[in-house]
Write a protein that holds these residues in place. Structure first.
Motif, mmCIF file in Angstrom:
data_model
loop_
_atom_site.group_PDB
_atom_site.id
_atom_site.type_symbol
_atom_site.label_atom_id
_atom_site.label_comp_id
_atom_site.label_asym_id
_atom_site.label_seq_id
_atom_site.Cartn_x
_atom_site.Cartn_y
_atom_site.Cartn_z
ATOM 1 N N UNK A 151 10.824 2.678 6.605
ATOM 2 C CA UNK A 151 9.441 2.360 6.268
ATOM 3 C C UNK A 151 8.960 3.022 4.979
ATOM 4 N N UNK A 152 9.437 4.234 4.712
ATOM 5 C CA UNK A 152 8.882 5.011 3.602
ATOM 6 C C UNK A 152 9.747 4.946 2.347
ATOM 7 N N UNK A 197 1.356 9.127 1.673
ATOM 8 C CA UNK A 197 0.421 10.185 2.078
ATOM 9 C C UNK A 197 0.379 10.347 3.592
ATOM 10 N N UNK A 198 0.337 9.228 4.311
ATOM 11 C CA UNK A 198 0.317 9.283 5.777
ATOM 12 C C UNK A 198 1.599 9.927 6.313
ATOM 13 N N UNK A 199 2.719 9.593 5.684
ATOM 14 C CA UNK A 199 4.004 10.141 6.133
ATOM 15 C C UNK A 199 4.027 11.658 6.014
ATOM 16 N N UNK A 200 3.636 12.161 4.847
ATOM 17 C CA UNK A 200 3.633 13.614 4.666
ATOM 18 C C UNK A 200 2.543 14.275 5.512
ATOM 19 N N UNK A 201 1.514 13.526 5.820
ATOM 20 C CA UNK A 201 0.489 14.022 6.746
ATOM 21 C C UNK A 201 1.084 14.274 8.122
ATOM 22 N N UNK A 202 1.954 13.344 8.572
ATOM 23 C CA UNK A 202 2.631 13.515 9.860
ATOM 24 C C UNK A 202 3.520 14.766 9.849
ATOM 25 N N UNK A 222 0.855 -1.203 0.000
ATOM 26 C CA UNK A 222 0.000 0.000 0.000
ATOM 27 C C UNK A 222 0.885 1.246 0.000
ATOM 28 N N UNK A 223 1.684 1.350 -1.035
ATOM 29 C CA UNK A 223 2.738 2.361 -1.087
ATOM 30 C C UNK A 223 2.209 3.795 -1.082
ATOM 31 N N UNK A 224 1.112 4.045 -1.809
ATOM 32 C CA UNK A 224 0.593 5.413 -1.901
ATOM 33 C C UNK A 224 0.037 5.888 -0.556
ATOM 34 N N UNK A 260 16.706 11.490 -1.211
ATOM 35 C CA UNK A 260 16.548 12.808 -0.614
ATOM 36 C C UNK A 260 15.185 13.039 0.027
ATOM 37 N N UNK A 261 14.262 12.109 -0.164
ATOM 38 C CA UNK A 261 12.939 12.272 0.452
ATOM 39 C C UNK A 261 13.042 12.250 1.973
ATOM 40 N N UNK A 262 14.139 11.670 2.503
ATOM 41 C CA UNK A 262 14.307 11.632 3.962
ATOM 42 C C UNK A 262 14.597 13.019 4.548
ATOM 43 N N UNK A 263 15.054 13.940 3.707
ATOM 44 C CA UNK A 263 15.432 15.270 4.225
ATOM 45 C C UNK A 263 14.232 16.044 4.779
ATOM 46 N N UNK A 264 13.161 16.255 3.982
ATOM 47 C CA UNK A 264 12.012 16.951 4.585
ATOM 48 C C UNK A 264 11.384 16.160 5.728
ATOM 49 N N UNK A 265 11.465 14.820 5.630
ATOM 50 C CA UNK A 265 10.876 14.000 6.695
ATOM 51 C C UNK A 265 11.635 14.167 8.013
#
Length: 981
Positions: A956-957, A489-494, A483-485, A839-844
């Motif tokens: 996880x992401x 979405x949940x990650x960026x919601x956090x 359930x990748x999408x 690089x997606x880990x940077x904003x996270x």
């Protein structure tokens, strides 16, 4: 290596001080200050130009860019003002090189016998010259000092009785007390110098100068060897004395100056003898050494924690020791590099090393862990080492390149903020380069010889726990990939939710630090005498004296450049934090509340800032510029009222000072004309009786020359009505009283005129209490436009200016770092998409940063942003390990899902181990309670929060992102991949 608290953040400062006796502030502004400003404003490299015009004094401060050499700047200033034409009676401008950091240390001298004349002579002739000879001392500023003077205090009653005026006394003394060279007598055999000596050799001879037949000077005046009028006052723990403030030259090392002063102290005490007490106070080295030593402890303790964590994961003592060798090797090498590059050993370089410990051991861990896995599979040591390093070398190169990319933009940052970032960045960058070579060369060399695959009992007992951890992670990972999408979405919601929840996270320039010291500034109405200020300050001094948490205190009245008698400063040194029950900030708040009842003065109780950022120590400084002084006064009152309505704004003050009491004496022309008396005669008579600023002659003794001054005695000068009783000689030779020739008018005038970049300005300042700095700034920006009329502008100075500079520099550095990281990763992976996955880990990571700051009650600041710069490079490490393994697995024929699951399973332990090792290294900084923890803690907490959140999300992401973007990456490769060699 030289030791300092912070990198060199001293702006090159050159001051120009010009005395213009008798001139009011407006005259000084137009005839002195404006001309000097015009002359120096064309010099290259000026950052700011400030000036203050006082009564009889112009003080211009030229602040240059950090890169400008202070000696060249001073020479340029001297060259420019050398061509300025000033009024005839203005003294030559005094040009000095000083530091913005204030005094490095102060020497306080007290006379045990109460002989103030002997005390002043000791300070001026013996102690001050010794201090001036300390290398890199820019100036020795003396508070509470009085020059030796031969005083002639005339009695107005006796002057009138004998029909003689003070002007005539001045002329007679100047004519009778005289010496000169009178030429030469030359004959065939010798040359004789002719000297005329008509000067008095002692005080008695001077007192016996004949004024007229039968009348001597001593008959109408008191003649004695004394001290000049009191212009400033200092006391130390209630004892009156003299304070010598040692000011360093900009850019020089403060510890070196303080050490020299301490070495000189026994010699100064020997010079002073038993009749004097010589003490060193305001020692800045205490807080520097405490803070630096605390970071050193945190560095060692953090390294030990990191090693323990590595052992828990590796469960192999030999492998742990080999990994741990990377720490001292990298640290020692880094010290050598930054010393060669000219950096000090300061708080930023040490914090950089502390935060980089995780990187040092991380690189070694990745290598050791991979070698161990090869040995477990049955390879012999040398083969396992070669294969292990070969397999992981590309990942290490990518990680190191990405980390270095973060610091390249930082190297080009300028200004004060750039100095902080540069020192930190170059330390960490040097460590990263060394760590890479240590990991791929030194660690394998040692590992191949000492590593053995031998399973210990501890390893056997704990392995099932780690296996269970691996299996549990795989179970969680499978649905997240499926359930990748939803996962993304949940990650960026956090991320969005965390920024909304923790709205209490504001922004400051630097966090407040408990340095066991604070200061109280007091400002009474202009014209208040020193005696009256002492009386008004007494309740404050009594409160401090009775406080058991206070170590010592020092009071200075008239401490400013112009010796303004209505201003006082109290320096309070607290006992060490472990010896008192309250923190520095709590003590400041308590005193602020306690002194609210004092209405006779404007008081400010505040910390002494670690970084001097302006003319005021207040964090909020609003500079308002315009033409009209009256309008500026009105605006300053409105802005002060506006600040007063903001929650958290305290100790609000303005540097606009008017209402200086004065008596204007004008001439009744028709009466003076009838008697043949000129305005110049009357002015000279008043000056002779009421001012001792100008000497009437000189008195020479033991090779030194002292001023002889003349004026009314104190009692007569205190009564302004005595002016009318003065006698002046009319044209017919008769004496007449001034009464009837002059008229009095009581008025007031402006005390000082301040300018900023050649415009008149007023500074409104405020301390803050329990609110972030940016909240006050935002409110000011939203409301001040309603107050300012057309032609009047505002800007922020001090901490606010530097905070805004920090935010801008940080944003620019982050933007450039992201671009560089993308370009480097794209080149290394030959992919346009895979860098985005990493690089997606940077904003996270910002989710963890904001959460950590919000939960701990800290704000964004210069130090937090420095930590985030490092974090940007560190968080990508974990993603690289996952992506790199998945790429190799796919090349070997595995499906994307299987490759991601295997990558996660194989890289889980190294990722957790490196993250916990980094967190462990920063735990002492984050949770320590020693000196300087207020600055260190927010930085370390934000990095820990970012590491934990980015690690969890990377595990996880990142696989989910990889699954989404892998088809896109494959499709794009068709357009730019031609073939394979």
């Amino acid at each position: 290596m030289p030791l300092a608290l912070f990198p060199n953040v001293d702006f090159p400062i050159v001051t120009i001080q010009t005395t213009y006796p008798g001139a009011d502030a407006k005259t000084v502004e137009s005839k002195i200050t404006d001309k000097i400003e015009e002359a120096v404003s064309g010099i290259n490299g000026i950052d700011k130009l400030d000036s203050t015009s006082y009564e009889g004094l112009s003080y211009v401060i030229v602040r240059f860019d950090l890169k400008i050499d202070i000696n060249e700047a001073a020479n340029d200033v001297r060259d420019k003002i050398g061509g300025v034409i000033l009024p005839d009676n203005a003294l030559a401008p005094l040009v000095q090189k000083i530091s913005t950091a204030g005094e490095a240390i102060s020497v306080f001298v007290v006379s045990k016998t109460g002989d103030m004349s002997a005390l002043m002579q000791l300070v001026d002739e013996k102690i001050k010259p010794k201090l001036q000879r300390i290398p890199n001392v820019g100036d020795v500023d003396i508070d509470g000092y009085q020059d030796r003077e031969i005083r002639i205090l005339v009695d107005p009653y006796l002057l009138n009785k004998y029909n003689v005026s003070a002007v005539e006394l001045q002329n007679i003394i100047g004519n009778e007390n005289f010496k000169s060279s009178s030429g030469k007598s030359i004959n065939d055999k010798q040359e004789l110098i002719i000297k005329f000596q008509g000067d008095a050799k002692d005080i008695e001879s001077l007192a016996n100068i004949a004024i007229k037949p039968g009348l001597r000077l001593k008959d109408v005046a008191k003649v004695f060897d004394g001290l000049s009028d009191v212009e400033s006052y200092t006391s130390y723990n209630g004892q009156v004395g003299v304070m010598l403030n040692i000011m360093k030259i900009s850019g020089t090392n403060v510890i070196g100056i303080i050490d020299k002063a301490k070495q000189l102290l026994p010699e100064l005490k020997a010079l002073a003898g038993d009749d004097y007490q010589v003490s060193l106070i305001k020692d800045q080295s205490d807080k520097i050494m405490h803070s630096v030593n605390q970071v050193k402890f945190d560095l060692v303790f953090g390294a030990i924690l990191a090693i323990i964590i590595v052992f828990i994961f590796l469960r192999n003592l030999t492998a742990t020791i080999v990994s741990a060798l990377a720490i001292p090797t990298s640290i020692i090498g880094t010290f050598a590099i930054i010393d060669y590059m000219g950096y000090d050993l300061n708080k930023l370089t040490l914090i950089g090393l502390t935060l980089a410990i995780g990187i040092f051991i991380d690189d070694a861990i990745v290598v050791i862990e991979n070698i161990s896995k090869k040995m477990e599979s049955g390879m012999e040591a040398f083969q396992a080492t070669y294969e292990g390093v070969h397999e992981i070398a590309f990942s290490l190169l990518a990680i190191s390149a990405m980390l270095l990319a973060v610091f390249i933009p930082v190297a080009f940052m300028g200004g004060l903020v750039g100095q902080f970032f540069n020192a930190f960045a170059m330390t960490v960058a040097s460590g990263i380069v060394l760590s890479y070579f240590v990991a791929i060369m030194f660690i394998p060399t040692i590992g191949a010889r000492v590593l053995k695959h031998k399973e210990t009992k501890f390893h056997a007992k704990t392995e099932p726990m780690f296996k269970a951890l691996d299996n549990g992670y795989v179970k969680i990972l499978k649905p997240l990939i499926r359930f990748k999408y939803i996962t993304v979405l949940v990650t960026f919601g956090f991320l969005i939710l965390s920024s909304k929840i923790f709205t209490n996270v504001g922004m400051d320039f630097v966090p407040a630090e408990d340095n066991s010291e604070f200061q109280i500034t007091a400002k009474a109405e202009v014209g208040t005498s020193i005696t009256e200020m002492k009386n008004r300050m007494q309740p404050i001094m009594d409160a401090i004296k009775n406080d058991t948490m206070v170590d010592y205190y020092a009071l200075s009245i008239g401490y400013t450049t112009a010796n303004e008698s209505h201003k006082a400063l109290v320096y309070v040194k607290l006992k060490p934090i472990e010896q008192r029950g309250l923190g520095q900030e709590d003590i400041i708040v308590n005193y602020r509340e306690q002194f609210k009842s004092i209405q006779s003065m404007a008081l400010s109780v505040a910390k002494i800032p670690p970084i001097n950022t302006g003319s005021s120590t207040a964090p909020v400084q609003i500079v308002i510029t315009g033409d009209s002084l009256e309008k500026l006064s009105e605006i300053s009152q409105q802005v002060s009222a506006m600040l007063g309505s903001f929650e958290g704004a305290v100790d609000i003050d303005s540097d606009y000072q008017d209402g200086k009491p004065e008596i204007t004496i004008s001439v009744i022309r028709h009466n003076t004309a009838r008697l043949g008396i000129t305005a110049t005669q009357i002015a000279a008579l008043l000056n002779a009786n009421y001012s001792s600023d100008s000497k009437v002659s000189n008195f020479e003794q033991k090779g030194r020359e002292y001023d002889i001054t003349l004026r009314f005695d104190d009692e007569s000068r205190a009564n302004i009505d005595n002016i009318k009783k003065l006698q002046i000689r009319a044209a017919n030779g008769e004496y007449v009283f001034l009464d009837g020739l002059i008229r009095f008018e009581k008025s007031s005038s402006i005390a000082t005129i301040n300018r900023f970049d050649r415009e008149r300005k007023v500074l409104v300042s405020s301390n803050i209490s329990n609110v972030p700095l940016n909240s006050i700034v935002n409110q000011v920006d939203a409301n001040i436009a309603k107050i300012l009329p057309e032609g009047y502008n505002y800007t922020f100075s001090g901490d606010v200016e530097k905070m805004q500079e920090t935010a801008l520099s940080f944003s620019t550095a982050v933007g450039l770092a992201v671009i560089l990281i993308y370009l480097i990763l794209a080149a290394l992976y030959e992919s346009l998409i895979q860098p985005i996955i990493i690089m997606v880990t940077m904003p996270l990571a910002f989710t963890g940063v904001i959460t950590a700051l919000g939960l701990s009650g800290n704000n964004f600041s210069l130090f937090v942003m420095i930590g985030i710069i490092l974090l940007l490079g560190m968080v990508g490490k974990n993603a690289i390990l996952v992506v790199d393994f998945a790429n190799r697995a796919i090349k070997q024929g595995e499906s994307v899902d299987d490759a991601l699951i295997h990558a996660g399973e194989k890289r889980l332990r190294p990722i957790l181990m490196t993250t916990f090792a980094m967190v462990g290294a920063m735990m002492p900084l984050a949770f320590g309670s020693g000196a300087g923890h207020e600055m260190n803690s927010p930085m370390a907490l934000s990095v820990i929060g970012g590491l934990i959140s980015s690690t969890i999300l990377a595990l996880l992401v990142v696989p989910a992102f990889y699954k989404i973007l892998y088809p896109v990456d494959n499709w794009l490769r068709k357009w730019y991949e031609v073939g394979k060699l």
